[in-house]
Design an enzyme around this catalytic site. Sequence first.
Site, PDB file in Angstrom:
ATOM      1  CE  LYS A  43     -12.646  38.027 -17.952  1.00 44.26           C
ATOM      2  NZ  LYS A  43     -13.066  37.755 -19.341  1.00 44.26           N
ATOM      3  N   GLY A 122     -17.231  28.854 -22.338  1.00 45.71           N
ATOM      4  CA  GLY A 122     -18.476  28.706 -23.080  1.00 45.71           C
ATOM      5  C   GLY A 122     -19.043  30.060 -23.432  1.00 45.71           C
ATOM      6  NE  ARG A 367      -9.489  32.957 -13.882  1.00 43.75           N
ATOM      7  CZ  ARG A 367      -9.819  32.825 -15.155  1.00 43.75           C
ATOM      8  NH1 ARG A 367     -11.025  33.104 -15.551  1.00 43.75           N
ATOM      9  NH2 ARG A 367      -8.951  32.422 -16.044  1.00 43.75           N
ATOM     10  CG  HIS A 483      -9.948  25.238 -23.024  1.00 42.13           C
ATOM     11  ND1 HIS A 483     -10.462  23.993 -23.272  1.00 42.13           N
ATOM     12  CD2 HIS A 483     -10.978  25.985 -22.560  1.00 42.13           C
ATOM     13  CE1 HIS A 483     -11.755  23.992 -22.992  1.00 42.13           C
ATOM     14  NE2 HIS A 483     -12.089  25.189 -22.552  1.00 42.13           N
ATOM     15  CB  SER A 791     -30.504   2.413   9.829  1.00 41.00           C
ATOM     16  OG  SER A 791     -29.645   2.729   8.763  1.00 41.00           O
ATOM     17  CB  CYS A 858     -27.487   2.807   5.804  1.00 47.56           C
ATOM     18  SG  CYS A 858     -29.107   2.072   5.617  1.00 47.56           S
ATOM     19  CE1 TYR A 878     -25.603   5.003  10.900  1.00 47.65           C
ATOM     20  CE2 TYR A 878     -26.357   5.288  13.168  1.00 47.65           C
ATOM     21  CZ  TYR A 878     -26.379   4.585  11.971  1.00 47.65           C
ATOM     22  OH  TYR A 878     -27.167   3.478  11.846  1.00 47.65           O
TER      23      TYR A 878
HETATM   24  P1  ADP Z   1     -10.988  35.042 -20.549  1.00 43.15           P
HETATM   25  O1  ADP Z   1     -12.297  35.246 -19.883  1.00 43.15           O
HETATM   26  O2  ADP Z   1     -11.004  33.980 -21.583  1.00 43.15           O
HETATM   27  O3  ADP Z   1      -9.868  34.936 -19.579  1.00 43.15           O
HETATM   28  P2  ADP Z   1     -10.208  37.772 -20.971  1.00 43.15           P
HETATM   29  O4  ADP Z   1     -11.320  38.743 -21.029  1.00 43.15           O
HETATM   30  O5  ADP Z   1      -9.489  37.688 -19.695  1.00 43.15           O
HETATM   31  O6  ADP Z   1     -10.752  36.358 -21.427  1.00 43.15           O
HETATM   32  O7  ADP Z   1      -9.211  38.116 -22.114  1.00 43.15           O
HETATM   33  C1  ADP Z   1      -8.244  37.232 -22.549  1.00 43.15           C
HETATM   34  C2  ADP Z   1      -6.920  37.926 -22.702  1.00 43.15           C
HETATM   35  O8  ADP Z   1      -7.052  39.048 -23.534  1.00 43.15           O
HETATM   36  C3  ADP Z   1      -6.347  38.478 -21.425  1.00 43.15           C
HETATM   37  O9  ADP Z   1      -5.670  37.534 -20.708  1.00 43.15           O
HETATM   38  C4  ADP Z   1      -5.393  39.509 -21.956  1.00 43.15           C
HETATM   39  O10 ADP Z   1      -4.192  38.918 -22.329  1.00 43.15           O
HETATM   40  C5  ADP Z   1      -6.118  40.010 -23.160  1.00 43.15           C
HETATM   41  N1  ADP Z   1      -6.771  41.263 -22.831  1.00 43.15           N
HETATM   42  C6  ADP Z   1      -7.996  41.480 -22.357  1.00 43.15           C
HETATM   43  N2  ADP Z   1      -8.220  42.776 -22.160  1.00 43.15           N
HETATM   44  C7  ADP Z   1      -7.095  43.406 -22.507  1.00 43.15           C
HETATM   45  C8  ADP Z   1      -6.678  44.781 -22.510  1.00 43.15           C
HETATM   46  N3  ADP Z   1      -7.484  45.742 -22.092  1.00 43.15           N
HETATM   47  N4  ADP Z   1      -5.448  45.051 -22.948  1.00 43.15           N
HETATM   48  C9  ADP Z   1      -4.626  44.069 -23.360  1.00 43.15           C
HETATM   49  N5  ADP Z   1      -4.936  42.789 -23.377  1.00 43.15           N
HETATM   50  C10 ADP Z   1      -6.166  42.452 -22.959  1.00 43.15           C
HETATM   51 MG    MG Z   2      -8.863  36.043 -18.689  1.00 45.30          MG
END
Ligand code: ADP
Ligand code: MG
Length: 906
Positions: A43, A122, A367, A483, A791, A858, A878
Amino acid sequence: MNTTTSEASSSRQNLKQPDQFVYFFSAGETDGNASMKNILGGKGANLAEMTSLGLPVPPGFTISTEVCAHFCEAGGTLPSWVKPAAEQAVAKVEKILDKKFGDTTNPLLFSVRSGARASMPGMMDTILNLGLNDQTVEGLAKASQNPRFAWDSYRRFIQMYSDVVMGMNSSMLEVTLEDLKDEKKYKLDTELTVDDLKHLVKKFKDLVHSSTGQIFPTSPWEQLWGAISAVFSSWNTPRAITYRELHDIPAAWGTAVNIQSMVFGNMGDDSATGVAFTRDPSTGEKVFYGEFLVNAQGEDVVAGIRTPQPITKEAASKMGLPSLEELMPKAYAQLVENYKKLETHYRDMQDIEFTIERGTLWMLQTRNGKRTAKAALKIACDMLDEKLITNEMALLRLEPHSLDQLLHPTLDPKANKTLLAKGLPASPGGVCGKIVFSSEEAVIWKEKGEKVILVRVETSPEDIAGMVAAQGILTTRGGMTSHAAVVARGMGKCCVAGCSEVDVDYATETMRAKGYVFKKGDVITLDGGTGEVFQGEVKTIPPQLDQYFERVMKIADQYRRLKVRTNADTPRDAQMAREFGAEGIGLCRTEHMFFGADRIDAVREMILAENKFEREKALTKLLPMQREDFLQLFKIMDGLPVTIRLLDPPLHEFLPHDDAETKELSNRIGYDYDRLRSKVKSLHEFNPMLGHRGCRLAITFPEIYEMQVRAIAEAASVIVQSGKKLVPEIMIPLVGMEKELALLRELTIKTVEKVQKEKSVQFDYLVGTMIELPRAAVTAENIAQHADFFSFGTNDLTQTTLGLSRDDAGKFLGSYVSGGILPKDPFVSIDREGVGYLVKLAVDMGRRCRPSLKTGVCGEHGGDPESVEFFHQVGLDYVSCSPFRVPIARLAAARAAISGTKSTTH
Ligand code: ADP
Ligand code: MG
Ligand code: MG
């Protein structure tokens, strides 16, 4: 994987304060980039990269993953040097935004977000709106001229912080909120007024105090340190550890923490939050695809609080909902421009998160998007056509294991079925199973050998183990980006999400749909491709492979050096394997042919024979049947190599196992019961695996192999006489000593030559052996004198090298793997150091003696991508695997070849 433990322990011994551990990201000043995932987490690295690309990202900073190790080492406290550095970074953000953290007139608020190297459910949930207290909330209200927004942010902050940092049961506050909504007859959270929210904030704080015994922290700095510590602590929660174990993520990696200034999607009807994929993650289609909610914040979209709306006009109109495209055209246009930029930049499909604050778009995450195998293939092909990626990139990006998803059956469109409900087609596949309502139960039932469907209102990271155990997942709430949907797609599991026509009652463990009531254990069927839910079990049909699959496989074939054959004993398997691209049969087990209802009694007569004469009489009955078996296989394989292994298992496997069966057999074949019983007894072995089996059978009863070789040669004569080409490969199993093979090779050659003379035909054939005993491997140079091919029977070779019985190892192998004694289950992935060493040794020695020696494998390992890589490296000709794994092996072999050339040229 070996490195997991050693990395962890070495870092424990000499932890030094890193030179840099706070990485800033803001327009014009960014310390990190996308290649720094190891220290910034995925991230953080991508936030930095997006900032550098000039996209609108709220400024902030990342505390590196290295600090996580220090934190854990110190037993869960922040090292003293972290706070001053973080304070400096906060001051920098304050300056940029002209706001102050903890200020009562224009307060700066932060989000605190976890982020490991690999995206990892998690981990700690994100905390938003950090920095609010009874004073700063007033400042925020004034500065924004929107008190409702300020108090909504405050109540959200208390909910999140008390849950993830203070360990309070989040449902308590949730229930309080729902109660208030009921009382006021509100449907949506957005109907709550300023007074309602103020009331909730007070009530929340009281509840936090009474249930945790702690006062909700009012100091913004205390809040910040608490949140940062909670992120690091979450690295070692059971659910994070479970996820790591499932995905081979080393504990030493740690997580980073992102502290980012807030932007607000909950400021009113000109604000929104959403998530999007640059292409459809389920089908791979090139359409912008996403969901959003007006006047909402953070996880509202994925949590299914309100039903999210599709972003594009086209998708939304199908559902009769207004789209972002129509509601906020300016922000939408910017979003489109940004997603295109991101996709081109990363050369891959992106999963993005964004927020719109009063009409202004902010990018919060990007991502590489998780996708189904079907989507992965289509996206790869499209991106090849768009010249965005190369063949090599396409192949290296496709995970061989994931192809497994495509090779599974789908529901038969012609089958009779009763439709119960329709939800969202979140992740494709056709599965049926017994319903259970909790993840724990899913795991328990799975262990009992049941197929289950996990039915939940929605899932959370705690449900991972249950989702793994289930055949498929059905949720009643949440959208295509919920999720359940995202995780199921990542796992290649069938999932129907947001199926609101189904009612779930956890208390009574029942589910209602269309007036039917289903109890725990009742059977339903899901179609993840259409989102349909059916009553009972629906018939399935074999998978249909599309043009994208074919194309990627063809590309893989251009790169791989290893040939891929299949293990097949029946015409059906052989046919299917050919369709999957098998280039021959690497292992045809003849014993499976002996079990057929029409011949098992003849086999038994042969075993029960008192002398050579009787034995030959019984074998004469078997000969035409075996000849027909081989003939069919030869016809299907149409000139491709076919390796036939002569009889391998101990004879008692063919005899009855209990008294009732014995009695029945004695009646049927007219064989004295007592004699039969004592014969069965006399064939009993203490260690059948190491007993009278394999070539040892033919050393004592050569007639058995003689009959089989004759059947092969006669079938081959038919093929050759019809003008077709064929080079049968006759394989002698379980050879440990040179002399065994020498004798049996002679017998084989004599028999084939006899048939050739009788039929007046000539054809080439090979006689080779399985290498499945360590003695055979270490004396390979001598054995190769009598073998045209080796084999490697790596199943038995693993058992005999490790002295580990596959059928008994289940009890303790798990502890060996989790304890780091073995890196992986050696029956799944080849033990390179031990078994692999023997394979390499035998190949090298065998070739020294006979340069033309053909080599293959095999065992089950022939379809395991990691093992295939190893077999490529040691130079086998193979691999051979079960039909369904042929495509996996083809892709794995290509990837091994590509990575191999990479590592030698760089
Ligand atoms: P995850 O790892 O579960 O995706 P995030 O860290 O991306 O969690 O946060 C989840 C959500 O929180 C983001 O999709 C966004 O909507 C909100 N969020 C995170 N940081 C900010 C921020 N700086 N301002 C506004 N919303 C935020
Ligand atoms: Mg997120
Ligand atoms: Mg074997």
